[in-house]
Scaffold this motif. Structure first.
Motif, PDB file in Angstrom:
ATOM      1  N   CYS A  21     -27.166   7.594 -43.445  1.00 56.55           N
ATOM      2  CA  CYS A  21     -26.830   7.586 -42.014  1.00 56.55           C
ATOM      3  C   CYS A  21     -25.421   6.984 -41.872  1.00 56.55           C
ATOM      4  CB  CYS A  21     -27.857   6.726 -41.271  1.00 56.55           C
ATOM      5  SG  CYS A  21     -27.619   6.694 -39.497  1.00 56.55           S
ATOM      6  N   GLU A  22     -24.591   7.645 -41.071  1.00 60.30           N
ATOM      7  CA  GLU A  22     -23.198   7.192 -40.945  1.00 60.30           C
ATOM      8  C   GLU A  22     -23.076   6.283 -39.718  1.00 60.30           C
ATOM      9  OE1 GLU A  22     -20.527  10.610 -41.368  1.00 60.30           O
ATOM     10  OE2 GLU A  22     -19.142   9.595 -40.011  1.00 60.30           O
ATOM     11  N   PHE A  23     -22.479   5.122 -39.891  1.00 67.05           N
ATOM     12  CA  PHE A  23     -22.356   4.174 -38.768  1.00 67.05           C
ATOM     13  C   PHE A  23     -20.896   3.934 -38.421  1.00 67.05           C
ATOM     14  CE2 PHE A  23     -26.670   3.163 -39.990  1.00 67.05           C
ATOM     15  CZ  PHE A  23     -27.271   2.812 -38.792  1.00 67.05           C
ATOM     16  N   HIS A  24     -20.590   3.930 -37.143  1.00 66.40           N
ATOM     17  CA  HIS A  24     -19.256   3.567 -36.659  1.00 66.40           C
ATOM     18  C   HIS A  24     -19.430   2.433 -35.657  1.00 66.40           C
ATOM     19  CE1 HIS A  24     -17.185   7.415 -37.976  1.00 66.40           C
ATOM     20  NE2 HIS A  24     -18.469   7.669 -38.196  1.00 66.40           N
ATOM     21  N   PHE A  25     -19.294   1.184 -36.127  1.00 69.32           N
ATOM     22  CA  PHE A  25     -19.353   0.050 -35.197  1.00 69.32           C
ATOM     23  C   PHE A  25     -17.993  -0.126 -34.542  1.00 69.32           C
ATOM     24  CE2 PHE A  25     -23.036  -0.783 -37.877  1.00 69.32           C
ATOM     25  CZ  PHE A  25     -23.982  -1.062 -36.907  1.00 69.32           C
ATOM     26  N   SER A  26     -17.978  -0.849 -33.433  1.00 75.32           N
ATOM     27  CA  SER A  26     -16.749  -1.070 -32.645  1.00 75.32           C
ATOM     28  C   SER A  26     -16.044   0.246 -32.324  1.00 75.32           C
ATOM     29  CB  SER A  26     -15.777  -1.992 -33.404  1.00 75.32           C
ATOM     30  OG  SER A  26     -16.399  -3.215 -33.664  1.00 75.32           O
ATOM     31  N   GLU A  27     -16.833   1.293 -32.106  1.00 77.23           N
ATOM     32  CA  GLU A  27     -16.248   2.600 -31.796  1.00 77.23           C
ATOM     33  C   GLU A  27     -17.091   3.288 -30.714  1.00 77.23           C
ATOM     34  OE1 GLU A  27     -15.412   5.021 -35.262  1.00 77.23           O
ATOM     35  OE2 GLU A  27     -14.660   6.669 -34.039  1.00 77.23           O
ATOM     36  N   PRO A  28     -16.856   2.914 -29.458  1.00 71.96           N
ATOM     37  CA  PRO A  28     -17.647   3.525 -28.382  1.00 71.96           C
ATOM     38  C   PRO A  28     -17.308   4.989 -28.162  1.00 71.96           C
ATOM     39  CG  PRO A  28     -15.968   2.057 -27.455  1.00 71.96           C
ATOM     40  CD  PRO A  28     -15.908   1.891 -28.950  1.00 71.96           C
ATOM     41  N   VAL A  29     -18.287   5.730 -27.711  1.00 77.18           N
ATOM     42  CA  VAL A  29     -18.050   7.113 -27.311  1.00 77.18           C
ATOM     43  C   VAL A  29     -17.319   7.079 -25.974  1.00 77.18           C
ATOM     44  CG1 VAL A  29     -19.194   9.229 -26.534  1.00 77.18           C
ATOM     45  CG2 VAL A  29     -20.051   8.009 -28.552  1.00 77.18           C
ATOM     46  N   ARG A  30     -16.174   7.756 -25.921  1.00 77.35           N
ATOM     47  CA  ARG A  30     -15.342   7.706 -24.707  1.00 77.35           C
ATOM     48  C   ARG A  30     -15.460   8.953 -23.857  1.00 77.35           C
ATOM     49  NH1 ARG A  30     -14.063   2.503 -24.156  1.00 77.35           N
ATOM     50  NH2 ARG A  30     -12.738   1.691 -25.799  1.00 77.35           N
ATOM     51  N   ASN A  31     -15.727  10.109 -24.513  1.00 78.56           N
ATOM     52  CA  ASN A  31     -15.776  11.343 -23.729  1.00 78.56           C
ATOM     53  C   ASN A  31     -16.682  12.374 -24.408  1.00 78.56           C
ATOM     54  OD1 ASN A  31     -15.193  13.019 -21.571  1.00 78.56           O
ATOM     55  ND2 ASN A  31     -13.012  12.513 -21.632  1.00 78.56           N
ATOM     56  N   LEU A  32     -17.055  13.387 -23.633  1.00 75.91           N
ATOM     57  CA  LEU A  32     -17.911  14.461 -24.145  1.00 75.91           C
ATOM     58  C   LEU A  32     -17.099  15.750 -24.211  1.00 75.91           C
ATOM     59  CD1 LEU A  32     -20.971  13.912 -21.758  1.00 75.91           C
ATOM     60  CD2 LEU A  32     -20.552  12.823 -23.983  1.00 75.91           C
ATOM     61  N   ILE A  33     -17.421  16.589 -25.199  1.00 77.71           N
ATOM     62  CA  ILE A  33     -16.789  17.918 -25.239  1.00 77.71           C
ATOM     63  C   ILE A  33     -17.883  18.935 -24.878  1.00 77.71           C
ATOM     64  CG2 ILE A  33     -15.519  19.576 -26.645  1.00 77.71           C
ATOM     65  CD1 ILE A  33     -14.826  17.190 -28.526  1.00 77.71           C
ATOM     66  N   GLY A  64     -27.899   1.784 -23.004  1.00 78.98           N
ATOM     67  CA  GLY A  64     -28.349   0.566 -22.318  1.00 78.98           C
ATOM     68  C   GLY A  64     -27.935   0.531 -20.860  1.00 78.98           C
ATOM     69  N   HIS A  65     -28.377  -0.549 -20.176  1.00 79.18           N
ATOM     70  CA  HIS A  65     -28.162  -0.574 -18.725  1.00 79.18           C
ATOM     71  C   HIS A  65     -26.835  -1.222 -18.309  1.00 79.18           C
ATOM     72  CE1 HIS A  65     -29.079  -4.657 -19.174  1.00 79.18           C
ATOM     73  NE2 HIS A  65     -30.330  -4.670 -18.795  1.00 79.18           N
ATOM     74  N   SER A  66     -26.013  -1.636 -19.294  1.00 77.74           N
ATOM     75  CA  SER A  66     -24.778  -2.323 -18.918  1.00 77.74           C
ATOM     76  C   SER A  66     -23.527  -1.507 -19.203  1.00 77.74           C
ATOM     77  CB  SER A  66     -24.702  -3.665 -19.661  1.00 77.74           C
ATOM     78  OG  SER A  66     -25.718  -4.517 -19.167  1.00 77.74           O
ATOM     79  N   ALA A  67     -23.709  -0.233 -19.569  1.00 82.72           N
ATOM     80  CA  ALA A  67     -22.559   0.594 -19.981  1.00 82.72           C
ATOM     81  C   ALA A  67     -22.001   1.359 -18.781  1.00 82.72           C
ATOM     82  CB  ALA A  67     -22.994   1.552 -21.085  1.00 82.72           C
ATOM     83  N   TYR A  68     -21.507   0.609 -17.819  1.00 79.37           N
ATOM     84  CA  TYR A  68     -21.029   1.206 -16.567  1.00 79.37           C
ATOM     85  C   TYR A  68     -19.928   2.236 -16.831  1.00 79.37           C
ATOM     86  CZ  TYR A  68     -19.584   1.297 -11.640  1.00 79.37           C
ATOM     87  OH  TYR A  68     -19.284   1.683 -10.371  1.00 79.37           O
ATOM     88  N   GLU A  69     -18.988   1.844 -17.713  1.00 73.01           N
ATOM     89  CA  GLU A  69     -17.846   2.713 -18.055  1.00 73.01           C
ATOM     90  C   GLU A  69     -18.300   4.095 -18.515  1.00 73.01           C
ATOM     91  OE1 GLU A  69     -14.943  -0.198 -20.305  1.00 73.01           O
ATOM     92  OE2 GLU A  69     -15.428   1.582 -21.493  1.00 73.01           O
ATOM     93  N   THR A  70     -19.291   4.094 -19.398  1.00 68.64           N
ATOM     94  CA  THR A  70     -19.763   5.349 -19.979  1.00 68.64           C
ATOM     95  C   THR A  70     -20.508   6.175 -18.925  1.00 68.64           C
ATOM     96  OG1 THR A  70     -19.972   4.135 -22.030  1.00 68.64           O
ATOM     97  CG2 THR A  70     -20.967   6.304 -21.996  1.00 68.64           C
TER      98      THR A  70
END
Ligand SMILES: Cc1cc2nc3c(=O)[nH]c(=O)nc-3n(C[C@H](O)[C@H](O)[C@H](O)COP(=O)(O)OP(=O)(O)OC[C@H]3O[C@@H](n4cnc5c(N)ncnc54)[C@H](O)[C@@H]3O)c2cc1C
Length: 507
Positions: free
Chosen positions: A209-221, A248-254
């Protein structure tokens, strides 16, 4: 295998006598047994009542009302290498268990997590608790393990589903005390859950399984039919067949980004309030007269014009700062496995209907910001419950466990007029149920992150109703609240994806 129900043990009796009790009940010798469920019956002289699974020869001759055949469900997914790529945003309980299940089935899984791994995250959280320096990407809400990592890790749920046992088995396989499988009100504690989650992550990494920590998803294609074909982060563009959002319930930006992309989202009711703290000895004495040795819990509910209820009670715990944005205040609760702080805390929340606000996130953030403005720092707001009831503001009867300290605040100003009266009626009711609840209690707040103000609507295949390939899951999508329900939601999503591709390939 047989399931034998209704085996009773006195409160102080050792579980070592269980085998003997089973054999007495059956009038036969058991080869082996394990405990399936345990509950407390306090209607008369309190006793623990067990259901056990036992291996015994000629089992058919023991069958009766209390003794039934038990066929263990094999819930493991069939592994076969699959080419589809599943991207998961968010590595809280829903993301963890979706990843676990999809890997078990052989999918290619890539996890993007806004926060850091637990070892790093722990340092950031400790620094915040000690020095009040908040990292907006690494805190009690964000990072490996999600929101439940700095918690009591209570595993209580009222959901009846075979996958509840599957989830508990995964926790046990990664180091949890096997008693969580059957203890009533099982909890792991923040110290233990952190280690367990790290082990699950390591295992998933080993499996590819590939993990990317400290890398939030910013946009969708999205393609022309609005199907998700990939996602964008600050570091790159990644293609996928399915995108699972467990943010989660705190990801307002996303959520804002989802709205801008036209993803169908609706408002939902929320709840807010404050935390209360009491001496644990008061709760123990009132709940079971001190008969149960472990720190006792309570669950209180007042049915007035609006519901008021206790939530996420942490026996022997501490109240913690749980904000993820600077210049806001949010409280929550946490306990270590030993639950030995001598103080009980719980949120007391009142329901807020969706018609009462325009944008739930803005509404809650407004409250969190106002609290910070009053405090002038990350010190939480506090008041004696008795002073709240009488409209007074005197020094606290006891210092709070909240690590950054508190400032006095009159919570009479916190609620809308009608809600204030309902909350006060509820507290009087709670005081009748647990005498001393008002006199010996202090309140600390505000508590605003107990529920998510939105639901990302999904259809019968668990995909977003207007964005195929997007699988909203867990608390932030409005489909869970708590570790177990969100973990289960992650599994449901993974199963839906599994079913979809099994049907397509005809296997
Ligand atoms: C202090 C505290 C104590 C709690 N105690 C308990 C308890 O004892 N028992 C219980 O059952 N529940 C408890 N809860 C609630 C429980 O933790 C949550 O219900 C549960 O964690 C929600 O799971 P989730 O997977 O939906 O999301 P979360 O656990 O909130 O995880 C979401 C993750 O998504 C990440 N993320 C956000 N945006 C992005 C993005 N754009 N890209 C990538 N990643 C992103 C976040 O960093 C976060 O790690 C507690 C919560 C808190 C805060």
């Amino acid at each position: 295998m047989l399931q034998i129900n209704g085996i009773k043990l006195g409160i102080d009796e050792d579980e070592a006598v269980l085998k003997d009790r089973i054999e007495k009940k059956l009038h036969g010798k058991v080869k082996s047994f394990s405990i399936r469920r345990k509950s407390l019956d306090a209607r008369r002289e309190p006793v623990y009542v067990y259901s056990v699974l036992a291996e015994i020869e000629h089992e058919e001759k023991y069958l009766c009302k209390d003794v039934v055949r038990y066929v263990p469900a094999d819930l493991k997914a069939k592994y076969r290498p699959r080419s589809q790529v599943c991207i998961i945003a968010g590595y809280g309980p829903s993301g963890i268990f979706a990843a676990y299940r999809l890997m078990e089935a052989g999918f290619r899984v890539i996890v993007f997590e806004k926060g850091k791994r637990i070892s790093e995250r722990q340092k950031d959280v400790e620094r915040f608790f000690k020095e009040g320096i908040l990292d907006e990407d690494s805190n009690v809400q964000f990072g490996e393990g999600g929101a439940g990592t700095f918690s009591d890790a209570k595993l209580t749920t009222r959901i009846k589903d075979p996958y509840i046992d599957y989830i508990l088995d995964v926790f046990v396989e990664h180091g949890a005390d096997p008693r969580i499988r059957y203890e009533p009100h099982a909890h792991i504690g923040t110290d233990e859950i952190r280690k367990i989650i790290e082990r699950i992550t390591d295992k998933l990494m080993e499996k590819g399984c590939e993990f990317h920590f400290s890398e939030p998803v910013r946009n969708l294609i999205l393609d022309d039919s609005r199907k998700i074909t990939g996602i964008i982060t600050d570091k790159g563009i990644y293609s996928c067949d399915c995108f699972l959002s467990g943010i989660g319930h705190s990801a307002y930006e996303t959520v804002r980004m989802f709205k801008e992309k036209g993803v169908h989202i609706e408002k939902k009711d929320i709840a807010l309030g404050f935390r209360v703290e009491h001496p644990q000895s008061l709760i123990d004495a009132r709940q079971t007269g001190g008969i149960i040795k472990e720190a006792n819990e309570y669950f209180l509910r007042y049915k007035g014009e609006k519901g008021v209820y206790s939530f996420c009670m942490c026996p022997g715990g501490i109240v913690i700062p749980a904000m993820s944005e600077k210049q806001t205040i949010v409280t929550n609760g946490m306990s270590y496995a030993a639950r030995d702080s001598l103080i009980a805390n719980s949120a007391i929340l009142i329901q807020i209907r969706k018609e009462e606000f325009t944008d739930g996130y803005e509404y809650l953030h407004g409250i969190e910001r106002k609290a910070y403005d009053h405090s002038g720092s990350y010190k939480a707001l506090s008041q004696n419950i008795s002073d709240f009831m009488n409209g007074e503001l005197k020094p606290l009867i006891r210092e709070s466990t909240y690590p950054l300290g508190t400032v006095l605040y009159d919570f009479n100003q916190f609620f809308r007029k009608d809600d204030l009266q309902i909350v006060k009626q509820a507290l009087r009711d709670f005081d009748r149920k647990i005498p001393g609840f008002i006199e010996q209690g202090i309140m600390i707040g505000p508590e605003t992150r107990s529920s998510c103000p939105i639901r990302i609507n999904r259809n019968e295949t668990y995909e977003s109703v207007n964005t195929p390939g997007l699988y909203p899951m867990g608390e932030g999508a409005g489909y869970g609240g708590g570790i177990m329900s969100c973990a289960l939601d992650g599994i449901r999503i993974a199963n839906a994806i599994l079913l979809k591709y099994e049907q397509i390939s005809g296997k």
